[in-house]
Enzyme design. Structure first.
Site, short mmCIF file in Angstrom:
data_model
loop_
_atom_site.label_atom_id
_atom_site.label_comp_id
_atom_site.label_asym_id
_atom_site.label_seq_id
_atom_site.Cartn_x
_atom_site.Cartn_y
_atom_site.Cartn_z
N GLU A 1 22.08 51.16 5.15
CA GLU A 1 22.95 52.34 5.14
C GLU A 1 24.38 51.96 4.77
O GLU A 1 25.07 51.35 5.57
CB GLU A 1 22.98 52.98 6.53
N HIS B 1 25.32 59.11 14.61
CA HIS B 1 24.87 59.85 13.43
C HIS B 1 25.14 61.35 13.50
O HIS B 1 24.26 62.17 13.19
CB HIS B 1 23.37 59.61 13.22
N HIS C 1 19.86 57.75 5.26
CA HIS C 1 19.10 56.91 6.18
C HIS C 1 17.66 56.67 5.71
O HIS C 1 16.71 56.74 6.50
CB HIS C 1 19.12 57.56 7.56
C1 BGC Z 1 21.15 52.84 14.06
C2 BGC Z 1 20.18 52.45 15.14
C3 BGC Z 1 19.40 53.64 15.52
C4 BGC Z 1 18.72 54.19 14.30
C5 BGC Z 1 18.01 55.46 14.63
C6 BGC Z 1 20.36 53.30 12.89
O1 BGC Z 1 21.19 53.63 11.83
O2 BGC Z 1 22.00 51.77 13.71
O3 BGC Z 1 20.85 51.92 16.25
O4 BGC Z 1 18.46 53.34 16.54
O5 BGC Z 1 19.64 54.43 13.28
O6 BGC Z 1 17.06 55.68 13.73
#
Ligand code: BGC
Length: 348
Positions: free
Chosen positions: A304, A105, A174
């Site tokens: 997402e 991310h 998110h």
């Molecule tokens: C990921 C997870 C991660 C999370 C964090 C998600 O988008 O796929 O692996 O732990 O985000 O909040």
């Protein structure tokens, strides 16, 4: 009606604002210029009780302190990049490794951790930022804009960007949804408009294989409760869903539907992206959220829309290469309605 108010408790964060769009039927949505985050999305449920269907915090301090990306825009690249590196135009770029050896991310200080300039126009708010050349290891100066607006009764998020060098760009948002406004999402029914997932290794990096979901724990071809197979051994290493679904459909297509029979609220997501990461909030734990709520595992589900994980290292996946000086534009639509009257009661 659009209002702007302060969104902080501690005056060190006085730049933080809450921008709220309210509708005549009591529905509202709010956003903050920290992380360009969606803070609230509230609609009448089947009893006409206004229900906020996304997780979040009462002030910016909660957003700054969290590490679950709740409500925020993530980038430059959402999801994981193997070994926090990629090679582009024969040059290898080293990104920040914040998930073991991998990049997640956007790295240490991704798009979720900045204050944005913003502009309010009609019933829409746009957040702007310039990501300098080399930020978190990515090439090129990227100017990007995230716009939240209402399209009929649905929330539309538009991502735009342009970079002065070739780069990779795969932004996402998110939000964690909970269509009851509290409790967990295990009884929510989920349907995905795709019947394949990208198979992953134990560190959640795709192997490159695409597998069929039919009759497996990943099968959401028809509406199925999210909690029904959470203990299946196929989900053990991730403690639940944390998987990228391959969406069928081209251009602007249906991605997923989430329904709560308890509240009667239905969410339908449409996107132009080829994938959707389904993350059932597996690692949420004792997090103090809005209005005194506490978020534990499965308190919300993130849906997402994005290019597949690790795309910069997977030439066979649809590519998120952004060529220099070429504008990028992508959109995802979140439509809320009631299951009793399929027409949207959402925002009006
Ligand atoms: C990921 C997870 C991660 C999370 C964090 C998600 O988008 O796929 O692996 O732990 O985000 O909040």
């Amino acid at each position: 009606m659009i209002t702007t108010e302060n969104f902080w408790q501690n005056s060190e964060n006085e730049k933080a604002k809450l921008i709220k769009i309210s509708f005549e039927n009591g529905a509202y949505a709010s956003f903050t210029n920290y992380g360009a985050a969606l803070v609230a999305l509230a609609v009448p449920d089947k009893y006409d009780v206004i229900t906020d269907v996304v997780l979040g915090f009462d002030s910016v301090e909660g957003y700054i302190a969290q590490d679950a990306y709740i409500g925020a825009v993530v980038g430059r690249c959402a999801n994981r990049i193997e070994n926090a590196s990629f090679t582009l135009n024969e040059k290898t770029y080293k990104l920040y490794a914040n998930d073991g050896a991998n990049h997640l991310h956007g790295g240490k200080k991704g798009f979720d951790k900045y204050y944005y300039d913003y502009e309010i126009k009609d019933e829409a708010v746009s957040f702007y930022r310039v990501s300098p050349d080399g930020e978190e290891g990515y090439p090129g100066k990227l100017e990007y804009k995230i716009t939240y607006g209402f399209n009929g009764s649905a929330l539309m998020i538009t991502y735009e960007g342009v970079c002065d060098k070739d780069t990779y760009f795969n932004p996402s948002m998110h939000a964690y949804f909970n269509l009851n406004g509290c409790g967990d999402i295990k009884k929510h029914l989920l349907k995905i408009y795709g019947e394949e997932v990208t198979k992953t290794r134990s560190d959640n990096i795709p192997t490159g294989k695409i597998i069929k979901t039919v009759n497996t724990a990943f099968d959401f071809i028809n509406f199925t409760p999210v909690g029904e197979r959470l203990t299946d051994k196929a989900l053990a290493s991730t403690k639940g869903y944390d998987h990228n679904y391959v969406l069928r459909g081209e251009k602007f297509h249906s991605a997923a539907e989430l329904v709560s029979e308890k509240s009667g609220i239905k969410l339908k997501i449409f996107t132009d992206m080829p994938g959707i990461q389904v993350y059932s909030g597996n690692y949420l734990s004792a997090l103090s959220g809005k209005r005194g709520s506490v978020y534990d595992a499965y308190a919300g589900i993130a849906l997402e829309t994005q290019f597949y994980p690790n795309t910069p290292n997977m030439p066979d996946f649809p590519q998120c290469l952004l060529k220099a000086d070429t504008p990028f534009k992508s959109a995802t639509l979140y439509k809320l309605s009631l299951i009793t009257q399929d027409s949207a009661k959402g925002f009006n």
